[in-house]
Design an enzyme around this catalytic site. Structure first.
Site: not given
Ligand code: MLT
Length: 317
Positions: A150, A170, A228, A253, A258, A276-277, A279
């Site tokens: 997606r 892929d 990712a 990201d 982390e 890691h922003i 989402a």
């Molecule tokens: C997710 O897997 O939904 C994103 O990478 C968001 C996160 O893990 O903080």
């Protein structure tokens, strides 16, 4: 039934669960409290802060825990084998934050191409380094997408709108999601891409997908984007090829650890970083919360959820 939410969630999501007749508790509890409290609940909803460890899940299984919902995509913070062993379904919201992550990846491509954060930083120091920030255009370049699910597909569509050529590789998908994105081998993708963006999960047993020998196959001046998971690119190798000049820039990201412990990479002048922003947008978080709630409600009402992460594990496949 009783649902515990332990990570920040929108009121609308809480209301959605209440409207379905559930008793909802929101409490960002610490791990020790969670361990003590979890047996009282039928469902646990988390984002990424809460760790649903083996201990937490085993404690929940001794009580009435039936479902764990992840209001997001990655389930790295949930011990899937333990949940499966205890017949606890794990559901997520894989469609909730697609656009958010794709937009960040695209933003990072632009930021790395034009050194936008570095130029901003320089301005804030009172400097006017007009000559220091000569960038490159996206137009006419080739973007190689590893993982055309997606998010990869949405990134590809945005790149096409910027007159880029888009290639994709892929491991599991052979058919291109759109005629304008060409499916190719990993070798060809590494050889021909000016930009490389990864959109695949990290599988611990398999390690990094992009390792030192892969960098050797890349075009000189390649720009690498990773929104990712940190582990999919070997960070030591990335640093080596940034220093050699083979990699023009990287935009990250996500990190192997982390918050990141590999400071040399994060502070590298050719690296653009975000914490890691991918989402983290208002729209994405709300959608993910709603989808997750809907999935948990399906499980609690005895129906099969659409996004059942540990289905195969629970069925012993
Ligand atoms: C997710 O897997 O939904 C994103 O990478 C968001 C996160 O893990 O903080």
């Amino acid at each position: 039934m009783k649902i515990l939410i332990t990570d920040k969630t929108e009121n609308e999501v809480v209301q959605q669960l209440k409207d379905a007749g559930q008793e909802v508790t929101f409490n960002e509890m610490d791990p020790a409290t969670l361990l003590k409290e979890i047996p009282k609940y039928d469902g646990l909803m988390v984002r990424s802060r809460t760790k649903a460890t083996a201990d937490v899940i085993n404690a929940g299984a001794k009580g009435s825990l039936k479902v764990i919902g992840r209001a997001g995509i990655g389930v790295d913070n949930i011990d899937l084998p333990t949940a499966s062993k205890n017949k606890i379904k794990v559901v997520n919201a894989p469609t909730g934050t697609t656009e958010s992550v794709a937009e960040l990846a695209f933003g990072l491509m632009l930021a790395a191409s034009r050194s936008i954060p570095q130029a901003d930083h320089s301005m804030k120091q009172g400097l006017w380094e007009k000559k220091a920030f000569k960038g490159v255009e996206l137009c006419g370049k080739t973007l190689g997408i590893i993982g055309i699910g997606r998010i990869g597909t949405e990134l590809g569509k945005r790149a096409l709108a910027f007159n880029m050529k888009v290639l994709a590789y892929d491991k599991y998908i052979q058919k291109s999601p759109t005629a304008k994105i060409a499916m190719v081998s990993l070798e060809k993708l590494l050889k021909e891409s000016d930009y490389l963006s990864l959109h695949i999960p990290f599988v611990k047993e398999e390690g990094a997908t992009i390792k030192e020998p892969d960098f050797e196959k890349m075009k000189d001046g390649v720009i690498i984007i990773n929104c990712a998971r940190g582990g999919v690119v070997d960070e030591q190798a990335l640093l080596k090829y940034l220093n050699s000049g083979k990699v023009r820039a990287a935009a990250l990201d996500v990190y192997a650890a982390e918050p990141p412990t590999f400071k040399e990479l994060v502070t590298h002048p050719k690296v653009v970083c975000t914490p890691h922003i991918g989402a983290s947008t208002k729209e994405g978080q709300l959608r993910a919360g709603k989808i997750c709630a809907e999935q948990m409600l399906l499980v609690l009402s005895g129906k099969t959820p659409d996004f059942w992460v540990n289905k195969k594990m629970m069925e012993g496949k």
